[in-house]
Design a protein around this motif. Structure first.
Motif, PDB file in Angstrom:
ATOM      1  N   VAL A 252       0.843  -1.202   0.000  1.00  0.00           N
ATOM      2  CA  VAL A 252       0.000   0.000   0.000  1.00  0.00           C
ATOM      3  C   VAL A 252       0.874   1.247   0.000  1.00  0.00           C
ATOM      4  N   SER A 253       1.982   1.191   0.742  1.00  0.00           N
ATOM      5  CA  SER A 253       2.907   2.321   0.797  1.00  0.00           C
ATOM      6  C   SER A 253       3.474   2.621  -0.581  1.00  0.00           C
ATOM      7  N   ASP A 254       3.917   1.591  -1.301  1.00  0.00           N
ATOM      8  CA  ASP A 254       4.470   1.801  -2.637  1.00  0.00           C
ATOM      9  C   ASP A 254       3.433   2.409  -3.573  1.00  0.00           C
ATOM     10  N   GLU A 255       2.191   1.928  -3.480  1.00  0.00           N
ATOM     11  CA  GLU A 255       1.130   2.457  -4.331  1.00  0.00           C
ATOM     12  C   GLU A 255       0.828   3.912  -3.986  1.00  0.00           C
ATOM     13  N   GLY A 256       0.799   4.231  -2.691  1.00  0.00           N
ATOM     14  CA  GLY A 256       0.547   5.604  -2.268  1.00  0.00           C
ATOM     15  C   GLY A 256       1.649   6.542  -2.699  1.00  0.00           C
ATOM     16  N   HIS A 257       2.879   6.083  -2.612  1.00  0.00           N
ATOM     17  CA  HIS A 257       4.036   6.866  -3.036  1.00  0.00           C
ATOM     18  C   HIS A 257       3.916   7.211  -4.518  1.00  0.00           C
ATOM     19  N   THR A 258       3.567   6.221  -5.327  1.00  0.00           N
ATOM     20  CA  THR A 258       3.427   6.439  -6.767  1.00  0.00           C
ATOM     21  C   THR A 258       2.293   7.405  -7.069  1.00  0.00           C
ATOM     22  N   GLU A 259       1.198   7.292  -6.342  1.00  0.00           N
ATOM     23  CA  GLU A 259       0.062   8.186  -6.583  1.00  0.00           C
ATOM     24  C   GLU A 259       0.445   9.648  -6.353  1.00  0.00           C
ATOM     25  N   VAL A 260       1.166   9.920  -5.273  1.00  0.00           N
ATOM     26  CA  VAL A 260       1.553  11.302  -4.972  1.00  0.00           C
ATOM     27  C   VAL A 260       2.579  11.793  -6.000  1.00  0.00           C
ATOM     28  N   GLN A 261       3.490  10.932  -6.439  1.00  0.00           N
ATOM     29  CA  GLN A 261       4.386  11.319  -7.525  1.00  0.00           C
ATOM     30  C   GLN A 261       3.579  11.700  -8.762  1.00  0.00           C
ATOM     31  N   GLY A 262       2.517  10.938  -9.021  1.00  0.00           N
ATOM     32  CA  GLY A 262       1.660  11.241 -10.162  1.00  0.00           C
ATOM     33  C   GLY A 262       0.977  12.601 -10.024  1.00  0.00           C
ATOM     34  N   TRP A 263       0.512  12.929  -8.809  1.00  0.00           N
ATOM     35  CA  TRP A 263      -0.075  14.252  -8.568  1.00  0.00           C
ATOM     36  C   TRP A 263       0.925  15.356  -8.918  1.00  0.00           C
ATOM     37  N   LEU A 264       2.162  15.175  -8.439  1.00  0.00           N
ATOM     38  CA  LEU A 264       3.183  16.199  -8.657  1.00  0.00           C
ATOM     39  C   LEU A 264       3.595  16.264 -10.129  1.00  0.00           C
ATOM     40  N   ARG A 265       3.623  15.133 -10.788  1.00  0.00           N
ATOM     41  CA  ARG A 265       3.911  15.127 -12.218  1.00  0.00           C
ATOM     42  C   ARG A 265       2.879  15.938 -12.979  1.00  0.00           C
ATOM     43  N   ASP A 266       1.613  15.616 -12.753  1.00  0.00           N
ATOM     44  CA  ASP A 266       0.532  16.285 -13.486  1.00  0.00           C
ATOM     45  C   ASP A 266       0.478  17.773 -13.162  1.00  0.00           C
ATOM     46  N   LEU A 267       0.719  18.117 -11.897  1.00  0.00           N
ATOM     47  CA  LEU A 267       0.689  19.525 -11.511  1.00  0.00           C
ATOM     48  C   LEU A 267       1.837  20.290 -12.171  1.00  0.00           C
ATOM     49  N   GLY A 268       3.028  19.696 -12.173  1.00  0.00           N
ATOM     50  CA  GLY A 268       4.162  20.355 -12.807  1.00  0.00           C
ATOM     51  C   GLY A 268       3.943  20.579 -14.291  1.00  0.00           C
ATOM     52  N   LEU A 269       3.414  19.575 -14.980  1.00  0.00           N
ATOM     53  CA  LEU A 269       3.142  19.716 -16.414  1.00  0.00           C
ATOM     54  C   LEU A 269       2.082  20.777 -16.660  1.00  0.00           C
ATOM     55  N   ALA A 270       1.044  20.803 -15.804  1.00  0.00           N
ATOM     56  CA  ALA A 270      -0.016  21.796 -15.961  1.00  0.00           C
ATOM     57  C   ALA A 270       0.497  23.219 -15.767  1.00  0.00           C
ATOM     58  N   LEU A 271       1.501  23.390 -14.924  1.00  0.00           N
ATOM     59  CA  LEU A 271       2.071  24.722 -14.677  1.00  0.00           C
ATOM     60  C   LEU A 271       3.109  25.115 -15.727  1.00  0.00           C
ATOM     61  N   GLY A 272       3.337  24.228 -16.692  1.00  0.00           N
ATOM     62  CA  GLY A 272       4.221  24.560 -17.797  1.00  0.00           C
ATOM     63  C   GLY A 272       5.670  24.168 -17.605  1.00  0.00           C
ATOM     64  N   PHE A 273       5.969  23.357 -16.612  1.00  0.00           N
ATOM     65  CA  PHE A 273       7.346  22.932 -16.374  1.00  0.00           C
ATOM     66  C   PHE A 273       7.630  21.603 -17.070  1.00  0.00           C
ATOM     67  N   SER A 274       8.894  21.359 -17.338  1.00  0.00           N
ATOM     68  CA  SER A 274       9.324  20.003 -17.674  1.00  0.00           C
ATOM     69  C   SER A 274       9.432  19.242 -16.356  1.00  0.00           C
ATOM     70  N   VAL A 275       9.226  17.927 -16.414  1.00  0.00           N
ATOM     71  CA  VAL A 275       9.202  17.133 -15.178  1.00  0.00           C
ATOM     72  C   VAL A 275      10.141  15.943 -15.315  1.00  0.00           C
ATOM     73  N   TRP A 276      10.909  15.718 -14.256  1.00  0.00           N
ATOM     74  CA  TRP A 276      11.753  14.526 -14.156  1.00  0.00           C
ATOM     75  C   TRP A 276      11.194  13.629 -13.062  1.00  0.00           C
ATOM     76  N   ILE A 277      11.040  12.337 -13.378  1.00  0.00           N
ATOM     77  CA  ILE A 277      10.629  11.325 -12.399  1.00  0.00           C
ATOM     78  C   ILE A 277      11.840  10.465 -12.057  1.00  0.00           C
ATOM     79  N   ALA A 278      11.994  10.121 -10.790  1.00  0.00           N
ATOM     80  CA  ALA A 278      13.131   9.304 -10.349  1.00  0.00           C
ATOM     81  C   ALA A 278      13.352   8.137 -11.315  1.00  0.00           C
ATOM     82  N   SER A 279      14.607   7.927 -11.689  1.00  0.00           N
ATOM     83  CA  SER A 279      14.923   6.960 -12.743  1.00  0.00           C
ATOM     84  C   SER A 279      14.414   5.561 -12.441  1.00  0.00           C
TER      85      SER A 279
END
Length: 421
Positions: A252-279
């Motif tokens: 559940v922790s791994d899934e929750g971690h990924t979900e919040v990364q997804g929130w930040l990804r989508d928010l960054g893209l919406a604000l016009g930034f390029s986004v890097w996700i941990a390799s």
């Protein structure tokens, strides 16, 4: 026994609840090696300078050992060996400066050397000091420096090794640890095609055997017993209730971690930034695709420097589209070690030499605020506090992210919902 042992290893690797699947292949495992090594380096520096002090709680050693203890079930309780027991006056590395320096020399020798012979010599040198209460549990620190040379150590690993091999390794003795280590290396070499150069794998197998997750292979030549054992082994799919509950919590922790990364990804893209996700997270499934969909595939050249290995493991980075300049970096601390995330943000801030004034955020559940603050306020992280790192609660991000995505401009709306330390 060779064929039954290979069958045992194969079943262990396939078991989703075994340490191979739940810890050894855990994406966060390798992310933590660099930060733990860096923490060990800080312990060495403080002992050498005489600033380590004479208490465990609040020390740099407690910080790094606590981070190791958070590396899933196999290292649970790793900090117990270093807790100061005043009645027994052990481990005797806090009040005895000479013993403290000897411990520091062990860490320094292993931190600097690369050869097996040098690591073993450093261990034997410490063993000769006979420091009361400082036993092979210290190998858990050395494992994160040399995972192909040093085997992790705890009661369950010893119990599993003794049960499988018929040995009589005792806890608390370095000579017994070194004998077990040699035996495990030979075992690992015999079954190298099924195991790994990283000795964490074979230690994980011994840990699960010591926890009695799997029945031991019968004596060679007893066909009836071997057949019955194989059926029992095939039936092993459940942990004890407590361990199964912890494994479910980890998933559940791994899934929750990924979900919040997804929130930040989508928010960054919406604000016009390029986004890097941990390799090591880029291929994780998210929202019908991959977590890294729409994101950068290569770090900008400006970030490909000495600290790049740590920077590319930061959970989410926002960058200016044109220049590739870092705008903000986020470490999501769902339940994992806050310490490791702080160190990665520090590596980013120092990646250009002098500290860069990026917007740095520790993103964590609302109920972890006290844990986050406690870590950031440790003396070892005074440099981080000077960089104005902020705590971003899940609740605030969940509540405001859609509005920020629609109406926000730049980083200021995110700063507005974050909290200073």
């Amino acid at each position: 026994m060779p064929e039954t042992t290979r069958l045992l290893i194969d079943r262990w690797k396939q078991d989703p609840n075994g340490t191979y699947q739940s810890w050894f292949l855990w994406p966060e495992r390798l992310k933590n090696f660099r930060s733990i090594r860096r923490g060990i380096g800080q312990v060495i520096k403080e002992i050498d300078e005489g600033s380590f002090g004479n208490v465990y709680r609040g020390s740099s050693l407690q910080t790094v050992v606590a981070s190791i203890a958070e590396q899933r079930q196999i290292f649970k309780g790793a900090d117990h060996a270093f807790l100061w027991k005043p009645k027994l006056r052990i481990p005797d590395i806090y009040e005895d400066r000479d013993n403290q320096r000897a411990f520091g020399r062990l860490l320094h020798a292993c931190h600097c050397c690369t050869k097996e012979a040098d690591v073993l010599q450093a261990i034997r040198t410490l063993e000769a000091k006979s420091i009361k209460g400082l036993g092979p549990a210290a190998a858990n620190l050395l494992y994160f420096i040399h995972p192909t040379i040093v085997v992790p150590f705890n009661t369950a690993i010893v119990k599993g090794y003794n049960a499988l091999t018929g040995a009589a390794v005792k806890l608390g003795r370095w000579d017994h640890y070194l004998a077990m280590r040699q035996g495990l290396i030979e075992f690992n070499q015999r079954h190298r095609d099924l195991l790994s150069n990283d000795l964490g794998a074979v230690a994980g197998l011994m840990f699960d055997l010591g926890m009695e997750r799997y029945p031991l292979p019968p004596a060679e030549g007893d066909a009836k017993a071997t057949d019955a054992w194989a059926k029992d082994l095939a039936a092993v799919r459940e942990e004890t209730a407590a361990f199964a509950k912890q494994l479910d919590k980890n998933r559940v922790s791994d899934e929750g971690h990924t979900e919040v990364q997804g929130w930040l990804r989508d928010l960054g893209l919406a604000l016009g930034f390029s986004v890097w996700i941990a390799s090591n997270d880029q291929s994780r499934p998210y929202n019908g695709g991959r977590l890294a969909d729409g994101c950068l595939t290569v770090l900008p050249l400006a970030l490909q420097n000495e600290g790049a290995d740590a920077v590319r493991l930061i959970d989410v980075i926002w960058l200016e589209r044109e220049s590739g300049t870092v705008v903000a970096a986020f470490e999501v601390e769902h339940t994992t070690s806050i310490y490791s995330g702080i160190v990665r943000l520090l590596d980013l801030a120092l990646s250009g030499g002098a500290a860069q004034r990026h917007h740095l955020f520790l993103v964590a559940p609302d109920e972890r605020e006290a844990d986050v603050r406690q870590q950031v306020l440790r003396p070892a992280f005074s440099q981080v506090r000077e960089l104005n790192i902020r705590y971003l609660p899940y609740g605030e991000l969940r509540q405001h992210r859609e509005a920020i995505a629609r109406f926000g401009v730049g980083i200021k709306p995110v700063e507005a919902i974050a909290r200073m330390f």
